[in-house]
Write an enzyme that holds these catalytic residues in place. Structure first.
Site, mmCIF file in Angstrom:
data_model
loop_
_atom_site.group_PDB
_atom_site.id
_atom_site.type_symbol
_atom_site.label_atom_id
_atom_site.label_comp_id
_atom_site.label_asym_id
_atom_site.label_seq_id
_atom_site.Cartn_x
_atom_site.Cartn_y
_atom_site.Cartn_z
ATOM 1 C CG MET A 93 -5.514 3.195 6.620
ATOM 2 S SD MET A 93 -4.307 3.069 5.312
ATOM 3 C CE MET A 93 -5.417 3.142 3.895
ATOM 4 C CG ASP A 112 -1.376 -0.269 9.199
ATOM 5 O OD1 ASP A 112 -1.861 0.834 8.916
ATOM 6 O OD2 ASP A 112 -1.858 -1.357 8.814
ATOM 7 N N GLY A 120 0.820 -1.218 0.000
ATOM 8 C CA GLY A 120 0.000 0.000 0.000
ATOM 9 C C GLY A 120 0.847 1.258 0.000
ATOM 10 C CE1 TYR A 129 -7.033 3.018 0.430
ATOM 11 C CE2 TYR A 129 -9.361 3.501 0.191
ATOM 12 C CZ TYR A 129 -8.339 2.581 0.328
ATOM 13 O OH TYR A 129 -8.616 1.243 0.362
ATOM 14 C CG MET A 130 -8.675 12.023 1.589
ATOM 15 S SD MET A 130 -9.975 12.998 2.299
ATOM 16 C CE MET A 130 -9.279 14.619 2.133
ATOM 17 C CG ASP A 134 4.476 -8.195 7.422
ATOM 18 O OD1 ASP A 134 3.798 -7.237 7.027
ATOM 19 O OD2 ASP A 134 3.977 -9.263 7.813
ATOM 20 N NE ARG A 191 -2.584 -3.906 -0.367
ATOM 21 C CZ ARG A 191 -1.916 -3.460 0.698
ATOM 22 N NH1 ARG A 191 -0.852 -4.083 1.126
ATOM 23 N NH2 ARG A 191 -2.334 -2.377 1.325
ATOM 24 C CB THR A 214 7.464 -6.036 0.639
ATOM 25 O OG1 THR A 214 6.169 -5.562 0.269
ATOM 26 C CG2 THR A 214 8.478 -5.612 -0.396
ATOM 27 C CB THR A 226 4.252 -0.853 7.661
ATOM 28 O OG1 THR A 226 3.044 -0.766 8.448
ATOM 29 C CG2 THR A 226 5.432 -0.874 8.605
#
Ligand SMILES: Nc1ncnc2c1ncn2[C@@H]1O[C@H](COP(=O)(O)OP(=O)(O)O)[C@@H](O)[C@H]1O
Ligand SMILES: O=P(O)(O)OC[C@H]1O[C@](O)(COP(=O)(O)O)[C@@H](O)[C@@H]1O
Length: 576
Positions: free
Chosen positions: A371, A327, A204, A479-480, A297, A271, A299, A325
């Site tokens: 997210m 996240d 992402g 997504y913003m 992870d 992805r 990747t 990431t």
């Protein structure tokens, strides 16, 4: 492999077997004597008896007071004579001393340090042995006709390490692991004129991807004088360009001008499925000898396969990971790039939800979804930063809605007190209520049920059945948030990651990822990184406790309701 060369140059000479992950670099039998600043040394006579702890306090406790030998000579000299363990090197680093008493903590010792050994290409390929000098103008818009060079101020060696376990207390093990410190090495494995590098961004989007690309390109082309850098497009599927329809592009200095101000990734991402055979073929056909893989992870698991296959085939190819990431769920590193930007950007959505909640009378409730598929770090940090959030829901902590200690009762209390309420929901929260989804995306990640939207309905019916009017506004800025450019802190972090990623490959290392540990850049074997990821917030830790303190919500992580370890995830703290 040239066994004689390797025997003479192996930086990890030791008895431990080569496959051992933790390798002992040195028998560091140094008692670090972690030193605490307690009360005045230079002004000891003045300060004793004040609010500071006294010598008697330490005599009665665990510490040993270092008695200063106050006499003639420099402050540094007195300081060194104060205790035999304070070595000349220590004094050199702290010439002024600390102007306070030093207390030696006998309980805290460090006897052994094991470095996580990073594989290196000279285990089977002869190094070029080129002297490393710094090319200047790395931040410039183009290469100078006559590139300027200068020696590096500091070159690192095989025993420059960063300790992992820096928090020490009575009973802490006297053994710790350490990471190789990242940075330029004196001698280069690769002759820069023979390097052909490739960069790929996977998974992402995340703020900072373009900074990483720009940093890698500038470091390779300007700092090292490499001749060619290829951009693989669309993630791992870009290694099958014929199939995916996205041909690789040449990355020049001109191509990356101004890139740091753009969100997304110049190369595109994806992805899509990973094909080891086709990837190795691609590298060989195009004579790529350095591969830079930017991703999470998943990747990194694929990157590890590439590195292992390259080693099996004895290809002189360095494989380098740069953890990405949004996240922040890759463990071992302090934080991932883009995470701080995401937390900052989330504030705008939280402020909007706050305005909606405040202005929609009576009983406005704003819900913001952030997210966080399996970890709630963005939601937690955004909540802590905001200071206005009344309820934060994350995947690590069970969502308990009903009952006196339930979250709906908490909202009732907040509405009663303030007249409005603000809720932040991490997208992966509440699986125990909504159930696990069976569908997965192209990267194998499970699709998540929408707790935020479900919660909006549930809050409506809850208050409706009590004949209480509420107005719920739901904002999903996901997504913003992830499409914005990196903020200044992340931009600097990306530059450090990119430069150090290249330093490692040029030196001889492979199968490593670059990251920040204890605020220093280090090389982490990819194997170790994937073995410890994804990470989740410790539900019984201090971060969550801070959330509870700020929001006032009931602690549903308490006791047997804590979820504990989930799948292969590890609970860990994270540093912003
Ligand atoms: N366990 C794995 N082994 C090999 N490749 C993987 C693995 N998991 C994911 N990948 C590949 O890594 C790429 C990115 O995966 P994804 O899960 O979307 O992102 P992330 O790297 O952020 O976890 C995809 O091309 C996917 O096929
Ligand atoms: O909608 P997409 O593109 O699949 O991405 C959404 C997912 O990406 C994530 O942000 C994870 O991406 P990271 O690899 O950057 O951590 C999840 O939180 C979220 O579920």
């Amino acid at each position: 492999m040239d066994a004689a060369w390797y025997a003479a140059n192996n930086p990890f000479k030791r008895e431990a077997p080569r496959h051992t992950v933790l390798k002992r670099t040195a028998a560091v039998a140094v008692i670090l004597g972690v030193i605490f600043v307690i009360s005045g040394y230079m002004h000891a006579a003045d300060t004793r008896g004040s609010a500071q702890p006294s010598a008697a306090h330490f005599a009665a406790g665990r510490g040993e007071l270092v008695q200063p030998h106050v006499g003639r000579g420099s402050a540094a000299g007195k300081w060194q004579r104060a205790h035999e363990l304070v070595t000349a090197e220590f004094v050199r680093r702290h010439p002024q001393g600390f102007n306070c008493e030093l207390v030696r903590l006998a309980d805290i010792t460090l006897s052994d340090v094991f470095v996580l050994a990073v594989p290196h290409l000279s285990q089977y390929a002869r190094p070029a042995g080129v002297t490393n000098v710094m090319g200047l103008g790395v931040g410039g818009d183009g290469a100078a006709d006559e590139p300027l060079q200068q020696p590096y101020h500091q070159l690192l060696g095989v025993s420059d390490v960063v300790l992992r376990d820096i928090v020490r207390k009575r009973g802490s093990p006297a053994v710790t692991t350490a990471y190789l410190r990242a940075g330029p090495r004196a001698s280069l494995h690769f002759d820069p004129s023979l390097v052909r590098a490739a960069i790929v961004t996977c998974g992402g989007l995340c703020p900072g991807l373009n900074n990483i690309i720009q940093g890698l390109v500038r470091t390779l082309l300007s700092l090292y004088g490499v001749h060619g850098v290829l951009g693989v497009r669309g993630g791992y599927q870009g290694f099958r360009a014929d199939e995916a329809g996205c041909e690789p592009v040449d990355l020049t200095l001109d191509a990356v001008v101004g890139l740091q101000h753009q969100g997304g990734t110049l190369l595109g991402s994806g992805r899509g499925s990973f094909d080891l055979r086709r990837t190795i073929d691609f590298l060989q056909e195009r004579a790529i000898n350095q591969l830079y893989v930017v991703g999470g992870d998943g990747t990194h698991r694929a990157a590890n396969e590439i590195a292992e296959e390259a080693r099996r085939l004895e290809l002189n190819v360095a494989v380098v990971g740069i953890p990405k990431t949004i996240d922040n769920d890759i463990d071992l590193i302090d934080r991932s790039f883009g995470f701080a930007t995401a937390v900052e950007e989330a504030q705008a959505a939280i402020r909007s939800a706050q305005v909606e909640a405040r202005c929609n009378l009576p009983n406005g409730i704003g819900i913001v979804k952030l997210m966080g598929r399996s970890s709630g770090f963005i939601a937690v940090h955004a909540t802590l930063a905001s200071g206005e959030v009344d309820l934060c829901l994350v995947p690590e902590v069970p969502v308990v809605l009903d009952g006196e200690h339930g979250l709906l009762c908490h909202l009732e209390r907040v509405l009663h007190r303030k007249g409005h309420a603000l809720v932040v929901v991490a997208e992966g929260a509440g699986e125990e209520i909504l159930g696990q989804s069976a569908t997965v995306d192209a990267g194998g990640n499970r699709k998540l049920p929408e707790l935020g939207l479900w919660l909006k309905e549930r809050i409506g019916t809850h208050f409706g059945s009590a004949h209480k009017k509420v107005t719920v506004k739901y904002i999903d800025p996901s997504y913003m948030i992830r499409s914005v450019p990196a903020n200044a802190a992340d931009a600097i972090y990306c530059l450090l990651l990119a430069q150090n990623a290249v330093h490692g490959a040029m030196a001889w290392y492979t199968a490593y990822s670059v990251g920040m540990v204890n605020n220093r850049l280090v090389y982490i074997p990819i194997n170790a990184l994937v073995a410890n990821s994804p990470r989740m917030m410790e539900p019984n830790g201090r971060t969550w406790e801070r959330v509870i303190a700020v929001t006032g919500q009931p602690d549903t992580a308490r006791g047997e309701r804590a979820k504990g370890r989930l799948g292969s995830a590890v609970f860990s703290r994270t540093v912003l």
